[in-house]
Design a protein around this motif. Structure first.
Motif, PDB file in Angstrom:
ATOM      1  N   ALA A  39       0.790  -1.175  -0.093  1.00 53.61           N
ATOM      2  CA  ALA A  39       0.262   0.093  -0.184  1.00 53.61           C
ATOM      3  C   ALA A  39       0.946   1.269  -0.015  1.00 53.61           C
ATOM      4  N   GLN A  40       0.276   2.236  -0.239  1.00 51.94           N
ATOM      5  CA  GLN A  40       0.915   3.406  -0.225  1.00 51.94           C
ATOM      6  C   GLN A  40      -0.044   4.770  -0.157  1.00 51.94           C
ATOM      7  N   THR A  41       0.305   5.807   0.188  1.00 50.52           N
ATOM      8  CA  THR A  41      -0.456   6.973   0.167  1.00 50.52           C
ATOM      9  C   THR A  41      -0.953   7.449  -1.097  1.00 50.52           C
ATOM     10  N   PRO A  42      -2.277   7.983  -1.194  1.00 48.10           N
ATOM     11  CA  PRO A  42      -2.812   8.521  -2.504  1.00 48.10           C
ATOM     12  C   PRO A  42      -1.900   9.337  -3.329  1.00 48.10           C
ATOM     13  N   ALA A  43      -1.904   9.152  -4.610  1.00 47.67           N
ATOM     14  CA  ALA A  43      -1.370   9.995  -5.455  1.00 47.67           C
ATOM     15  C   ALA A  43      -2.235  11.287  -5.509  1.00 47.67           C
ATOM     16  N   PRO A  44      -1.578  12.472  -6.075  1.00 48.15           N
ATOM     17  CA  PRO A  44      -2.468  13.920  -6.355  1.00 48.15           C
ATOM     18  C   PRO A  44      -3.830  13.530  -6.806  1.00 48.15           C
ATOM     19  N   SER A  45      -4.810  14.092  -6.323  1.00 50.15           N
ATOM     20  CA  SER A  45      -6.211  13.795  -7.238  1.00 50.15           C
ATOM     21  C   SER A  45      -6.344  13.900  -8.364  1.00 50.15           C
ATOM     22  N   ALA A  46      -7.060  12.937  -9.076  1.00 48.05           N
ATOM     23  CA  ALA A  46      -7.553  13.127 -10.457  1.00 48.05           C
ATOM     24  C   ALA A  46      -8.341  14.307 -10.884  1.00 48.05           C
ATOM     25  N   PRO A  47      -8.166  14.779 -12.022  1.00 52.45           N
ATOM     26  CA  PRO A  47      -8.989  15.835 -12.495  1.00 52.45           C
ATOM     27  C   PRO A  47     -10.466  15.487 -12.391  1.00 52.45           C
ATOM     28  N   ALA A  48     -11.332  16.341 -12.076  1.00 54.63           N
ATOM     29  CA  ALA A  48     -12.795  16.227 -11.966  1.00 54.63           C
ATOM     30  C   ALA A  48     -13.217  15.290 -13.060  1.00 54.63           C
ATOM     31  N   SER A  49     -12.811  15.461 -14.373  1.00 55.20           N
ATOM     32  CA  SER A  49     -13.422  14.947 -15.683  1.00 55.20           C
ATOM     33  C   SER A  49     -13.250  13.267 -15.529  1.00 55.20           C
ATOM     34  N   GLN A  50     -11.932  12.826 -14.666  1.00 55.24           N
ATOM     35  CA  GLN A  50     -11.583  11.395 -14.573  1.00 55.24           C
ATOM     36  C   GLN A  50     -12.451  11.051 -13.122  1.00 55.24           C
ATOM     37  N   ALA A  51     -12.803  12.062 -12.223  1.00 53.78           N
ATOM     38  CA  ALA A  51     -13.419  11.355 -10.882  1.00 53.78           C
ATOM     39  C   ALA A  51     -14.899  10.920 -11.179  1.00 53.78           C
ATOM     40  N   ALA A  52     -15.689  11.026 -12.239  1.00 54.22           N
ATOM     41  CA  ALA A  52     -17.177  10.677 -12.497  1.00 54.22           C
ATOM     42  C   ALA A  52     -17.151   9.311 -12.938  1.00 54.22           C
ATOM     43  N   ALA A  53     -17.059   8.289 -12.269  1.00 54.02           N
ATOM     44  CA  ALA A  53     -17.176   7.005 -12.614  1.00 54.02           C
ATOM     45  C   ALA A  53     -17.177   6.834 -14.300  1.00 54.02           C
ATOM     46  N   PRO A  54     -15.791   6.760 -14.564  1.00 58.58           N
ATOM     47  CA  PRO A  54     -15.731   6.838 -16.193  1.00 58.58           C
ATOM     48  C   PRO A  54     -16.397   5.379 -16.578  1.00 58.58           C
ATOM     49  N   ALA A  55     -16.880   5.434 -17.963  1.00 62.45           N
ATOM     50  CA  ALA A  55     -17.445   3.991 -18.380  1.00 62.45           C
ATOM     51  C   ALA A  55     -16.429   3.016 -18.566  1.00 62.45           C
ATOM     52  N   CYS A  56     -16.914   1.701 -18.399  1.00 62.93           N
ATOM     53  CA  CYS A  56     -16.078   0.604 -18.345  1.00 62.93           C
ATOM     54  C   CYS A  56     -16.374  -0.426 -19.339  1.00 62.93           C
ATOM     55  N   ASP A  57     -15.714  -1.419 -19.608  1.00 64.41           N
ATOM     56  CA  ASP A  57     -15.946  -2.614 -20.414  1.00 64.41           C
ATOM     57  C   ASP A  57     -16.476  -1.936 -21.715  1.00 64.41           C
ATOM     58  N   GLY A  58     -17.565  -2.721 -22.491  1.00 67.24           N
ATOM     59  CA  GLY A  58     -17.969  -1.994 -23.749  1.00 67.24           C
ATOM     60  C   GLY A  58     -16.950  -1.938 -24.767  1.00 67.24           C
ATOM     61  N   ASP A  59     -17.343  -1.229 -25.816  1.00 63.11           N
ATOM     62  CA  ASP A  59     -16.409  -1.249 -27.196  1.00 63.11           C
ATOM     63  C   ASP A  59     -15.027  -0.653 -26.852  1.00 63.11           C
ATOM     64  N   LEU A  60     -13.904  -1.262 -27.133  1.00 59.72           N
ATOM     65  CA  LEU A  60     -12.821  -0.795 -26.795  1.00 59.72           C
ATOM     66  C   LEU A  60     -12.468   0.667 -27.273  1.00 59.72           C
ATOM     67  N   SER A  61     -12.683   0.776 -28.664  1.00 55.46           N
ATOM     68  CA  SER A  61     -12.217   2.090 -29.389  1.00 55.46           C
ATOM     69  C   SER A  61     -13.147   3.094 -28.729  1.00 55.46           C
ATOM     70  N   GLU A  62     -14.320   2.975 -28.282  1.00 52.44           N
ATOM     71  CA  GLU A  62     -15.018   4.113 -27.731  1.00 52.44           C
ATOM     72  C   GLU A  62     -14.518   4.412 -26.354  1.00 52.44           C
ATOM     73  N   PHE A  63     -13.896   3.183 -25.573  1.00 54.08           N
ATOM     74  CA  PHE A  63     -13.457   3.594 -24.417  1.00 54.08           C
ATOM     75  C   PHE A  63     -11.878   4.397 -24.540  1.00 54.08           C
ATOM     76  N   LEU A  64     -11.231   4.001 -25.538  1.00 49.67           N
ATOM     77  CA  LEU A  64     -10.138   4.730 -25.692  1.00 49.67           C
ATOM     78  C   LEU A  64     -10.313   6.039 -26.173  1.00 49.67           C
ATOM     79  N   ALA A  65     -11.141   6.381 -26.729  1.00 42.84           N
ATOM     80  CA  ALA A  65     -11.667   7.637 -27.299  1.00 42.84           C
ATOM     81  C   ALA A  65     -12.150   8.508 -26.133  1.00 42.84           C
ATOM     82  N   GLY A  66     -12.541   7.860 -24.845  1.00 48.88           N
ATOM     83  CA  GLY A  66     -12.924   8.670 -23.727  1.00 48.88           C
ATOM     84  C   GLY A  66     -11.650   8.752 -22.782  1.00 48.88           C
ATOM     85  N   VAL A  67     -10.708   7.970 -22.876  1.00 47.80           N
ATOM     86  CA  VAL A  67      -9.619   8.137 -22.248  1.00 47.80           C
ATOM     87  C   VAL A  67      -8.759   9.272 -22.985  1.00 47.80           C
ATOM     88  N   LYS A  68      -8.782   9.458 -24.266  1.00 51.72           N
ATOM     89  CA  LYS A  68      -8.109  10.307 -25.059  1.00 51.72           C
ATOM     90  C   LYS A  68      -8.583  11.807 -24.574  1.00 51.72           C
TER      91      LYS A  68
END
Length: 410
Positions: free
Chosen positions: A25-54
């Motif tokens: 374990a370790q202490t948490p890294a700096p907080s993620a931006p708000a756009s990442q904190a809102a329960a991002p989509a998972c599973d599903g089409d990989l290309s759509e997922f990667l577009a969201g990551v981009k």
């Protein structure tokens, strides 16, 4: 890498989610931006997922070019998912694990590395207050000084774990950070390999920690923990300082014990200072009692008859690095050996329990009202505390070591 199931920083995330079964374990890294904190989509089409990551990466300040370069050719790695689903548990005793990991060969190589990179270690101690032995012990135990860093494609490992619906909120920010590393020119996403959970380099760190604490130790303008020992040494030092290491203070010290002590006060989180233990007859093997004013936990990895130590406040950084008590005690002991301490006294610990016996003991402790967590056969902190309480109730020395005598008495 000599610990299981995954490397330090990834397991910090798993523990935070209550999903890890082993160590770290370790202490948490700096907080993620708000756009990442809102329960991002998972599973599903990989290309759509990667577009969201981009899109998230660009919102965090990365360039579209860096995101495209980092994600081009990304694939789901089924071996990563298999490894994730099959995380093991840590069941070796302290003597078993430390004898294997703190070997004479490793000590010799460690001392050679400390001499080879003496200037870098001197800078690490001057700037961050962390001694060479502390860093070198982690370097040895994580990757055998860089020899065993993992062979999973890092980009694909993080894509896989971020895309998987078990805990995308933990690994998606790591994937965003990897894109930032690509933008810095610190990582080739097509060829960089590491551990299955996305850790990189000779001291096994996740991308967000590398971004936050990375140091260019060799002056080439990059932070490359996989290739550069100086980068790894200084980055580890900065991270250890961040975890709270206090310059000039010890972390662990071997001691010998009298026959009678208030054993119920032993263990992590005990109430006494080192000096109070010394006054009760606990004696440092090196004779140094100058840190008696510091809080001191009397730790007994295999009970009062096995190797015994005083753990000082700096020991907490080991527990932040890795939650396994056996791993952390071994790593701390390793650091003292590199700092010229003698080999520990093995003692004559009482026989421990088999896996099935430990599960039986945990079940009995649970029926007696103790919270030992999952019945998993692991002598973890909750089980040790419960054992101490039952030992004290039964009039036994409350040293937290699980033995057939205790099991039979229950």
């Amino acid at each position: 890498m000599h610990r299981s199931p995954a490397s330090r920083t990834a397991l910090a995330l798993l523990f935070a989610a209550g999903l890890a079964t082993g160590a770290a374990a370790q202490t948490p890294a700096p907080s993620a931006p708000a756009s990442q904190a809102a329960a991002p989509a998972c599973d599903g089409d990989l290309s759509e997922f990667l577009a969201g990551v981009k899109a998230d990466a660009i919102a965090s300040g990365a360039s579209a070019e860096a995101a495209d370069k980092a994600l081009e050719g990304a694939q789901i790695d089924q071996k990563v998912l298999s490894r994730d689903r099959a995380q093991g548990v840590f069941k070796q005793t302290f003597l078993e694990f430390s004898q294997r990991t703190v070997s004479q060969a490793r000590l010799d190589i460690g001392r050679q590395k400390m001499k080879q990179y003496a200037d870098v270690f001197a800078r690490a101690e001057q700037e961050f207050g962390v001694p060479a032995g502390v860093i070198t012990a982690f370097w040895a135990m994580e990757t055998d000084f860089g020899a065993v860093q993992g062979d999973f494609n890092t980009r694909n490992a993080l894509v896989t774990l971020a895309h998987d619906c078990r805990r995308p909120e933990l690994f998606r920010p790591q994937l965003i950070a990897l894109i930032e590393m690509v933008q810095h020119g610190d990582l080739d996403p097509a060829t960089n390999t590491g551990a299955w959970a996305g850790e990189i380099g000779q001291v096994q760190m996740l991308p967000r920690d590398i971004i936050a604490y990375g140091m260019d130790g060799d002056g080439d303008g990059h932070v490359r923990l996989k290739q550069s020992a100086p980068d790894a040494i200084l980055t580890a030092a900065k991270f250890i300082q961040h975890l709270g290491f206090q310059k000039g203070q010890p972390w662990i010290q071997e001691v010998t014990l009298p026959d009678n002590l208030p054993w119920e006060k032993s263990g992590i989180g005990g109430p006494l200072t080192a000096g109070e233990w010394f006054a009760l007859g606990v004696k440092p093997r090196d004779g140094n009692t100058s840190f008696g004013n510091l809080h001191g936990d009397l730790i007994l990895p295999q009970g009062r008859l096995g190797p015994t130590f005083i753990a000082y406040p700096n020991f907490q950084i080991y527990l932040e690095w890795n939650k396994s008590f056996i791993y952390t005690t071994s790593a701390a002991y390793f650091g003292t050996r590199l700092a010229s301490a003698e080999p520990y006294l093995r003692g004559t610990p009482e026989q421990g329990l088999s896996n099935d016996q430990m599960k039986e003991l945990q079940t009995k402790l649970g029926t007696l009202g103790h919270d030992v967590g999952k019945v998993d056969g692991i002598l973890g902190s909750g089980t040790r505390v419960a054992i101490q309480k039952e030992q004290q109730r039964l009039g036994m020395p409350a040293d937290g070591w699980a033995t057939p005598t205790l099991l039979n008495s229950l």
